[in-house]
Each structure stands twice: as structure tokens, then as C-alpha cells.
Design a protein around this motif. Sequence first.
Motif, PDB file in Angstrom:
ATOM      1  N   GLY A   1     -17.771 -35.083 -84.753  1.00 42.83           N
ATOM      2  CA  GLY A   1     -17.390 -33.744 -85.217  1.00 42.83           C
ATOM      3  C   GLY A   1     -16.738 -33.788 -86.588  1.00 42.83           C
ATOM      4  O   GLY A   1     -16.992 -32.937 -87.442  1.00 42.83           O
ATOM      5  N   ASP A   2     -15.911 -34.793 -86.816  1.00 41.33           N
ATOM      6  CA  ASP A   2     -15.247 -34.929 -88.118  1.00 41.33           C
ATOM      7  C   ASP A   2     -16.285 -35.156 -89.227  1.00 41.33           C
ATOM      8  O   ASP A   2     -16.176 -34.607 -90.324  1.00 41.33           O
ATOM      9  N   ARG A   3     -17.286 -35.952 -88.918  1.00 38.69           N
ATOM     10  CA  ARG A   3     -18.297 -36.240 -89.949  1.00 38.69           C
ATOM     11  C   ARG A   3     -19.126 -35.005 -90.253  1.00 38.69           C
ATOM     12  O   ARG A   3     -19.458 -34.751 -91.411  1.00 38.69           O
ATOM     13  N   VAL A   4     -19.465 -34.227 -89.221  1.00 32.47           N
ATOM     14  CA  VAL A   4     -20.247 -33.003 -89.445  1.00 32.47           C
ATOM     15  C   VAL A   4     -19.430 -32.040 -90.299  1.00 32.47           C
ATOM     16  O   VAL A   4     -19.932 -31.469 -91.278  1.00 32.47           O
ATOM     17  N   VAL A   5     -18.152 -31.868 -89.955  1.00 33.81           N
ATOM     18  CA  VAL A   5     -17.314 -30.912 -90.688  1.00 33.81           C
ATOM     19  C   VAL A   5     -17.047 -31.397 -92.119  1.00 33.81           C
ATOM     20  O   VAL A   5     -17.039 -30.614 -93.062  1.00 33.81           O
ATOM     21  N   ASP A   6     -16.885 -32.696 -92.296  1.00 29.91           N
ATOM     22  CA  ASP A   6     -16.723 -33.246 -93.654  1.00 29.91           C
ATOM     23  C   ASP A   6     -17.917 -32.876 -94.521  1.00 29.91           C
ATOM     24  O   ASP A   6     -17.793 -32.583 -95.696  1.00 29.91           O
ATOM     25  N   ARG A   7     -19.090 -32.930 -93.917  1.00 32.04           N
ATOM     26  CA  ARG A   7     -20.326 -32.734 -94.665  1.00 32.04           C
ATOM     27  C   ARG A   7     -20.616 -31.265 -94.917  1.00 32.04           C
ATOM     28  O   ARG A   7     -20.993 -30.877 -95.994  1.00 32.04           O
ATOM     29  N   GLN A   8     -20.430 -30.445 -93.890  1.00 33.00           N
ATOM     30  CA  GLN A   8     -20.922 -29.070 -94.016  1.00 33.00           C
ATOM     31  C   GLN A   8     -19.873 -27.998 -93.734  1.00 33.00           C
ATOM     32  O   GLN A   8     -20.191 -26.830 -93.761  1.00 33.00           O
ATOM     33  N   GLY A   9     -18.644 -28.400 -93.457  1.00 36.40           N
ATOM     34  CA  GLY A   9     -17.616 -27.409 -93.163  1.00 36.40           C
ATOM     35  C   GLY A   9     -17.694 -26.934 -91.723  1.00 36.40           C
ATOM     36  O   GLY A   9     -18.524 -27.407 -90.952  1.00 36.40           O
ATOM     37  N   TYR A  10     -16.817 -25.996 -91.383  1.00 36.05           N
ATOM     38  CA  TYR A  10     -16.795 -25.486 -90.012  1.00 36.05           C
ATOM     39  C   TYR A  10     -18.074 -24.708 -89.719  1.00 36.05           C
ATOM     40  O   TYR A  10     -18.857 -24.438 -90.605  1.00 36.05           O
ATOM     41  N   GLY A  11     -18.229 -24.324 -88.469  1.00 39.87           N
ATOM     42  CA  GLY A  11     -19.458 -23.616 -88.070  1.00 39.87           C
ATOM     43  C   GLY A  11     -20.447 -24.597 -87.487  1.00 39.87           C
ATOM     44  O   GLY A  11     -21.662 -24.408 -87.573  1.00 39.87           O
ATOM     45  N   LEU A  12     -19.913 -25.690 -86.888  1.00 40.62           N
ATOM     46  CA  LEU A  12     -20.846 -26.666 -86.319  1.00 40.62           C
ATOM     47  C   LEU A  12     -21.372 -26.188 -84.977  1.00 40.62           C
ATOM     48  O   LEU A  12     -20.747 -25.372 -84.297  1.00 40.62           O
ATOM     49  N   LEU A  13     -22.523 -26.685 -84.616  1.00 42.81           N
ATOM     50  CA  LEU A  13     -23.085 -26.478 -83.282  1.00 42.81           C
ATOM     51  C   LEU A  13     -22.875 -27.775 -82.499  1.00 42.81           C
ATOM     52  O   LEU A  13     -22.887 -28.858 -83.081  1.00 42.81           O
TER      53      LEU A  13
END
Length: 479
Positions: free
Chosen positions: A449-461
Motif C-alpha cells: 500500500g505504501d508503494r502504491v500511494v508513493d507512486r500515485q497518491g491516495y485513491g488506491l484500489l
Amino acid sequence: MITADRMAAVDENAAALGVPRKQLMESSGNAVARVVQRVADPGAAVALVCGRGNNGGDAFVAARFLDGDDVTVHLLGRPESIGTDIARENWAALTAADYETRVVRDSRSLALDDPDVVVDALLGTGVTGAPRQPERTAVEAINGTDATVVAVDVPSGVDADTGEAAGVAVDADHVVTFHDAKPGLEPLDATVTVADIGIPEAAERFTGPGDRRLLSRPADAHKGAFGEVLVVGGGPYTGAPALAGQAAMRAGADLVRVACPQAVASEVQGFEEGLIVRPFDGDRLRIDHLEHVQELAAAHDTVVLGPGLGDHEATLAAVRDFLADYDGRAVVDADALGVVPDVDTDATLLCTPHQGELRGMGGPSADDWRDRLDAVADFAAELGHTLLVKGAHDVITDGERARVNRTGNPGMTVGGTGDVLAGAAGALLSTQRPVDAGALAAYANGLAGDRVVDRQGYGLLASDLLPELPRTLWGGVDA
Ligand SMILES: NC(=O)C1=CN([C@@H]2O[C@H](COP(=O)(O)OP(=O)(O)OC[C@H]3O[C@@H](n4cnc5c(N)ncnc54)[C@H](O)[C@@H]3O)[C@@H](O)[C@H]2O)[C@@H](O)CC1
Ligand SMILES: [K+]
């Protein structure tokens, strides 16, 4: 007590916290020198007999702290063959500063000149099997002196976990071991000093990259060695079992099957072609499906029970009966959690409640994880199962051991991330002890989750976590 493997994991976690191994080596060497000074008279003749690993490195450091003594450092082998950068750097510091060093090219020429104290730094926890040459001759030379022998970390040739020696081993009078006692030192007839080398408590308490050392995938592994996982889920919620199943695959399970209602089977199947669906009729789990689910469960290493099952009375009755009969391993999540306190089962359960679900199970509540830790451990002991309580800090405990995970971020409050965690935990529970499986799953899921948010910001699925899982679990880990 700490095993050699766990020590290596804690050491890697310490490095990730900013306390690298070279710093630990400095403290280790200092501790060795303090013991030498305690057992020897001032001005004593001290011979440090060093191998080419970090055990030897500790003694290179110790030499710098033995001011006033008559110190000779013997290196067994060529300086170029020193195996680690930090040991090599400490050797270079000795020679640059004109310490008395001797390179022993032929172990038969190791001349110990009747020292008062010998420091045995030939082999430490990195030993495999019986000491080979030239170490074997050096061990015999050490045992042949009248000197007081101080072993660094573990007497050379002794297995730090078992205390056994596969061949010759140093007969030490004193052992200076680091951070925590080693099980293999207990049976020895030597005085053991456990030296605090400044490893932060957090390196043991919190999950970190070192924990992944538990995972290894030998090249000769056969299919099935990493677990076959059965996800029992789906009903009112259709995405949950598919997410859990996918996560189990991404976390390394060899085979994942999903037992779900026929009504949601095509949706689960459509999610990922690698998932094998074993549907039962209708639109939710009921007692009539028990035989089907039990037969499947018996053919898998681990069951993930709960994702998307819903809380219909008939479903919960089926969950209760299933658990009462089951004696294998299971991750229990979501609505299935409420059943656990009421059921007497021989199964090994890893329960993954968030704090609301924990309260629903009759468990404790506290806002801060520090206040929660003991209460959650007591509750796990009372239940007789392992808990992974999700939160900003996840608490994982079986009542005896407790770990805390700090990876993850507020973007992960979105639906489905818990299903991913449960699936990953299911895969890991196939090969690991429950606390380790829970800790590793929480660490990897949060880091994903940290890596996804680092890359694209909040709003992850939740599904964004899936492709990250393999690297958060396996990336950079030696097989
Ligand atoms: N956190 C830690 O784990 C710490 C470890 N430290 C020290 O590091 C040591 C472990 O260091 P290493 O992992 O480098 O290993 P060692 O220094 O114990 O030994 C490794 C060397 O021995 C060789 N070897 C292995 N088996 C052999 C055998 N049967 N016969 C002959 N040679 C053999 C290896 O090829 C390698 O060169 C510990 O015992 C301790 O002294 C300390 O510096 C501080 C912290
Ligand atoms: K040693």
C-alpha cells in the motif's frame, strides 16, 4: 534466547532503522575487549586468532580497545580473502594504525608464543559443518595452549542453536555473545557474557525487511511446497473471495482454490484465470455445503475462511460447524470472526480482526497500540489462537510472542484491503508459524500500500496491492 536465523533478521531490521552492522561490530569488539580486560591482568599477552568472516571482524575491533596489553592479531588466510566489507575495513584500520598483525598463510605456522589470553574469533554463527582447514588446525592450536580462552559470540566449531560440534571445536573458558543468549551456549562449560551491542528494541518488536529471511524458495522445491490454499468465501459480497484468492497466489502459494456460492462463481473466475473455483449451489454458505467444503479443506494446507461470506444466521451456523470439526490451519476473517470465541476447535487459527471486530469477539479495546499490546496478548492466550489486530499499528500475537507492524497508510481504509491481507496470510500460514505468517502478511500488505500511494497518491484500489505483493515479500531476499 535468540536463534542464529532470528539474529540475522533482527540485525537486518536494525540496519533498516539506521543502525548498520558496522556499528554493531564496533560495539561487539568493544564488549569482547572489556571481557578480556576483566579476565586478564593488566599488560597481559593477548593473541586474537581471527577468521575471515564477521566473527574475525569483531576481534579486529577488539584489538583497538585493548590498549596497554601486549596484543597480536593473527589473521588466518590472506587479507584479500576477508569475506565482508566491514571486516575488511576493520582489518585495514589495524594495519594502517600499526597494530601488531600477522597474516597466517599456513595454519601449521600459527605461532601463539604462550599468550595469557587467546581470543577465539575463527568462526561464529556463519559456520556450516565441521571446521575445515586451515581453521581446524587453528582450533587445535588454541586448545593446545594454557591460555584463558575467550570465544567471540560462540566457540568456533559449535553450532549456536544446538550447542553441537560437527568436528573439532574450541574449548572456551569464556564466551562473549551478542544481544541475547544463544540456545547452543547453555550446555557449554563456559562463563557466558551477553553483551548489549545497541540493537534497538524496535528491531525485534516491529516487522522489518529482515523478517522476510524466513521465506526462502530453494531451486529444487517441488510443486506444492509453498502451500495449497482454499478460500471459503463469497455470498453477499462477490469481490472478497477473488481478492483473497489472488493475494494468496501473489504471496507465493502454489495453488489456490475458491469455494464460493454458484451465484458468484463466474465473477470470481472472471477476476483471474489462475483461480480454480469449486462452487457450491445457491447464493450463500449453508450447513448442506459442509461436506463439500470439508472435503476440499482436507486436501489443502490452509483455509482462508470468511471473505465476503456475510453474516446470515445459516452461514454462521455452517462456519461454526466447520470450525468445530476442522483440525488444520486457517485464517479467519470478516463475519466468520464472531464465531471463533464460541467454538471449541482443534484447528490452528490466525484471526484477522480490525478493532471493531475484535470488540465483537469480546476482545479488548484501546486507542493506542502500546496500551493494547498486553490486553490483546492475554485475549489471544484465552482464545488459544493467534490474533492479527489491524490498525495504524497492527498487533500480531499468540499470547507468547508479539510483533507490531507499522507499514501501511490511511489510503488503505478502502474496502478489500483486508481480503488481500487475509489471502496473503493464508499463503504464508502454509509454511510459517502463525505469528510469523501474520507479521509477514501485515508487513508485505502494508508496504504494498505504501508503494502504491508513493507512486500515485491516495485513491488506491485493493487490487492495486496485488502486483506489489511479490516484491514486498520476496524482493531482495536471497533464496
Ligand atoms: N547481528 C549479527 O548477526 C552480528 C554478528 N556479528 C558477528 O558476525 C558473526 C557472523 O559472521 P559471518 O556471518 O560473517 O560468519 P562467521 O564469521 O561465523 O564465518 C564465516 C566464514 O567462515 C567460513 N566457514 C563457514 N563454515 C566453515 C567451516 N566449517 N570451516 C571453515 N570455514 C567455514 C565462511 O565461508 C566464511 O568465510 C557472528 O558470530 C558475530 O561474531 C557481530 O559483528 C555483530 C552483529
Ligand atoms: K568464535
